[in-house]
Design an enzyme around this catalytic site. Structure first.
Site, PDB file in Angstrom:
ATOM      1  N   ALA A 330       0.827  -1.212   0.000  1.00 32.53           N
ATOM      2  CA  ALA A 330       0.000   0.000   0.000  1.00 32.53           C
ATOM      3  C   ALA A 330       0.860   1.260   0.000  1.00 32.53           C
ATOM      4  O   ALA A 330       1.941   1.280  -0.581  1.00 32.53           O
ATOM      5  CB  ALA A 330      -0.982  -0.051   1.171  1.00 32.53           C
ATOM      6  N   SER A 331       0.404   2.278   0.690  1.00 29.13           N
ATOM      7  CA  SER A 331       1.070   3.587   0.614  1.00 29.13           C
ATOM      8  C   SER A 331       2.390   3.650   1.375  1.00 29.13           C
ATOM      9  O   SER A 331       3.082   4.671   1.324  1.00 29.13           O
ATOM     10  CB  SER A 331       0.131   4.669   1.144  1.00 29.13           C
ATOM     11  OG  SER A 331      -1.018   4.771   0.329  1.00 29.13           O
ATOM     12  N   THR A 332       2.763   2.564   2.057  1.00 29.82           N
ATOM     13  CA  THR A 332       4.035   2.585   2.797  1.00 29.82           C
ATOM     14  C   THR A 332       5.243   2.626   1.869  1.00 29.82           C
ATOM     15  O   THR A 332       6.369   2.820   2.341  1.00 29.82           O
ATOM     16  CB  THR A 332       4.155   1.349   3.716  1.00 29.82           C
ATOM     17  OG1 THR A 332       4.111   0.167   2.920  1.00 29.82           O
ATOM     18  CG2 THR A 332       3.021   1.330   4.741  1.00 29.82           C
ATOM     19  N   ILE A 333       5.032   2.470   0.562  1.00 34.04           N
ATOM     20  CA  ILE A 333       6.162   2.508  -0.380  1.00 34.04           C
ATOM     21  C   ILE A 333       6.172   3.791  -1.218  1.00 34.04           C
ATOM     22  O   ILE A 333       6.954   3.906  -2.164  1.00 34.04           O
ATOM     23  CB  ILE A 333       6.162   1.266  -1.303  1.00 34.04           C
ATOM     24  CG1 ILE A 333       4.794   1.022  -1.944  1.00 34.04           C
ATOM     25  CG2 ILE A 333       6.581   0.039  -0.514  1.00 34.04           C
ATOM     26  CD1 ILE A 333       4.458   1.865  -3.114  1.00 34.04           C
ATOM     27  N   LYS A 334       5.338   4.760  -0.872  1.00 35.90           N
ATOM     28  CA  LYS A 334       5.269   5.969  -1.704  1.00 35.90           C
ATOM     29  C   LYS A 334       6.559   6.775  -1.657  1.00 35.90           C
ATOM     30  O   LYS A 334       6.905   7.453  -2.633  1.00 35.90           O
ATOM     31  CB  LYS A 334       4.065   6.814  -1.308  1.00 35.90           C
ATOM     32  CG  LYS A 334       2.753   6.212  -1.796  1.00 35.90           C
ATOM     33  CD  LYS A 334       1.540   7.031  -1.391  1.00 35.90           C
ATOM     34  CE  LYS A 334       0.263   6.422  -1.992  1.00 35.90           C
ATOM     35  NZ  LYS A 334      -0.957   7.131  -1.546  1.00 35.90           N
TER      36      LYS A 334
END
Length: 640
Positions: A330-334
């Site tokens: 999810a957004s933890t890799i943005k």
């Protein structure tokens, strides 16, 4: 005319000569046989003395191996995590009773014997020698020992034995990191024979089954000793002739911090999820928690069928979610997508787009929606991380393309095992064109790439991969293999065992690290950041990124409503972060399955873990990292 019968005339001289010849031949034969006998006696008693003496001693003298005490396991501050405790068991020597069933029945009047214990004993009695004691009931309580001790004199075949058995004082809290020991089985014995280690394990009853206990089995096991005994023709011991004591297994000091581990387990509160914490400066694994968990002590003495069936629940407590749980990141890799775009010069620090609340590929009607239906307006890379703007990263992913995304994320360890020092690990999935063709026999579509921009689509990661990639960002590219073991105890002190340092992740422009770090700082420290309210008032500065992983697709005209979705289909809550911001000492990942928003569910746990770890670091110096006179050896075995 009749002839008279005549008596033959005896030739005495001829008979004497014949008798003499026969006597001489017999005498020579006797002499020859005597010489043969003497020769054989000489050959047996002199020439072949060693051979036959060895055979005789083999029948009279037995060498009995003695199992070594297993090495202890401590945390980084010297708190014992795995110890050896005396355990009492009720045992029977079959040779001393004519009726095993009657003996068991008599014992059952003194202590409860289950059907499973009775059946296991009778099976063992068929396989083992009758003069050896066989365990009927293990883990006797002090009360049971007392009750049996009073009456056992009436049952000569039974006795109480005390042996050292592995014990895990923190039970559920450390199971998936430590693993456990269990009784040797046929597969273990086959591996031992294949490795030509029968002598090493001749007296061993238990072996490391999972986690640290299995990975460092050779260090923990030690070297066996032996006892030479004289036995009679029935195999009973007459006397002890010689004894060589075994060598204790090495004590291990882990990088784990038990206070941090306990806090993480407490905060997960039995929910399905995981916490992994790593020191970005050296790869030390500070915490590794998987929930729900189970008591490893159950396996040490042989788990019952009932207890094992209870572990086969839908919550899968046997799985180590920290290394085997695979989740959409999810957004933890943005912040990583930002780095990839900056490196490819797709964007700059000042690039901005207009976010209407959706992104649409050319000539494609279906839009990719942002979590904020009306959009975020004008968005640059900092605001995109601060607000976790999906539209910005849809656009970034589309312009990067699958090949550049996949190749860049490979450098951070996605799609690969982290190499942490336990065997139970999955590599998860970093998708690529080749991967999709091999797995699904389909080409890669542009729509597949768009979802990768927000850590969805086919992309999955383990919590330890996310924690390590966060540590790499915190350390501006420095890359270590995560390691649970910090040191082992030798005669001259602790032997340091630093993690392998891998080739760093290098960027064309090192300032891009600062952009990604500043973006994560904004998430936590800027009003409106998705974790701002959680970390407000902290006496340290941290950085992080929230994530909410969608598990099922929602129709375009529908709104996500968790009350209308089954619990196991609800979003996963995720958070990655590190602290302190200026000199990182801890990087972590929190994953909670089906818990909703990362900012509301996972980030509060991260805050509490940072609080605990940073508050104690100055008051509780680590034994692992503060031994002034200890040697240091890297994982390849080279002294430093």
């Amino acid at each position: 005319m009749f002839l008279r019968n005549r008596t033959p005339i005896r030739n005495q001289a001829l008979e004497n000569a014949l008798f003499a010849r026969r006597a001489i031949i017999a005498f020579v034969g006797v002499i020859i046989l005597m010489f043969v006998l003497l020769f054989n006696l000489y050959n047996i008693q002199v020439n072949s003395y060693d051979k036959y003496q060895t055979q005789a001693n083999g029948n009279r003298i037995k060498v009995i191996p003695i199992a070594p005490n297993r090495g202890l396991i401590y945390d980084r501050n010297g708190t014992i995590l795995a110890e050896n405790k005396p355990s009492h068991s009720l045992e029977i020597i079959p040779e001393k009773t004519k009726d095993l069933t009657a003996t068991i029945d008599a014992l059952e009047k003194l202590v409860t014997i289950t059907d499973e214990e009775r059946e296991r004993f009778l099976k063992s009695a068929k396989r083992q020698r009758r003069f050896k004691s066989i365990v009927l009931k293990s883990r006797l309580s002090p009360k049971q020992v007392a009750q049996l001790s009073v009456s056992l004199h009436q049952i000569p075949a039974a006795r109480i034995e005390a042996r050292l058995k592995r014990h895990y004082p923190f039970a559920h809290i450390l199971t998936h990191a430590l693993g456990y020991v269990a009784k040797l089985n046929k597969k273990d014995q086959a591996r031992i024979i294949a490795a030509d280690e029968e002598a090493t394990y001749a007296a061993t009853r238990d072996i490391g089954r999972l986690g640290i206990e299995k990975f460092y089995q050779k260090l923990l096991h030690g070297q066996p000793g032996y006892r030479e005994i004289e036995v009679n023709n029935r195999g009973r011991v007459v006397r002890v002739l010689n004894e060589v004591p075994p060598e204790h297994g090495q004590d291990l000091y882990l990088n784990l911090d038990i206070n941090l581990q306990k806090k993480a387990y407490q905060e997960l509160a039995g929910r399905r999820g995981s916490v992994v914490a790593i020191d970005p400066n050296n790869g030390a694994v500070l915490a590794m928690v998987s929930s729900p968990s189970y008591d490893p002590n159950l396996f040490v003495h042989g788990i019952s069928g009932k207890n094992y069936r209870a572990l086969l629940s839908a919550d899968k407590p046997l799985i180590n979610r920290a290394t085997q749980g695979t989740y959409p990141p999810a957004s933890t890799i943005k912040q990583l997508m930002s780095l990839a775009a900056l490196e490819a010069k797709i964007i700059t620090e000042k690039t901005s787009i207009q976010d209407p609340g959706w992104f649409r590929l050319p000539n494609v009607e279906r839009p990719f929606r942002d979590h904020l239906a009306w959009g975020h307006g004008k968005v640059d890379v900092y605001k995109a991380m601060l607000k976790s703007c999906d539209t910005f990263f849809y656009d970034v992913a589309n312009r990067l393309g699958i090949d550049r995304i996949s190749n860049f994320m490979d450098r951070f360890g996605f799609g690969q095992k982290s190499g942490v020092d336990i065997y139970e690990e999955k590599q998860a999935i970093m998708p690529s064109r080749a991967w999709k063709r091999a797995r699904h026999n389909q080409p890669w579509y542009p729509g597949d790439t768009i979802s990768l921009g927000i850590g969805q689509s086919y992309w999955t990661a383990t919590p330890i991969q996310l924690a390590n990639s966060t540590a790499i960002v915190a350390a501006s590219g420095q890359f270590f293999t995560p390691q649970l073991l910090g040191a082992s105890q030798w005669a001259n002190g602790l032997l340091q065992l630093p993690a392998d340092e891998r080739p760093p992740v290098t960027l064309k422009n090192n300032y891009n690290w600062k952009i990604a770090q500043k973006g994560m700082w904004g998430v936590v420290n800027t009003l409106g950041g998705t974790a701002y309210n959680v970390f407000k008032g902290a006496n340290y500065v941290s950085a992080g990124k929230t994530g909410t992983a969608q598990l099922i697709s929602i129709a375009e005209d529908e709104k996500y409503d968790e009350n209308k979705i089954s619990e196991r289909h609800r979003d996963n809550a995720m958070y990655v972060g590190y602290a302190p911001f200026d000199k990182p000492e801890i990087a972590l990942t929190v994953v909670i399955e089906n818990a909703g928003g990362g900012g509301s569910s996972a980030a509060p746990i991260a805050r509490k873990l940072f609080d605990v770890y940073l508050a104690q670091r100055s008051t509780a110096p680590s034994l692992v990292t503060n031994q002034k006179n200890s040697l240091q050896v890297n994982a390849a075995g080279h002294t430093q």
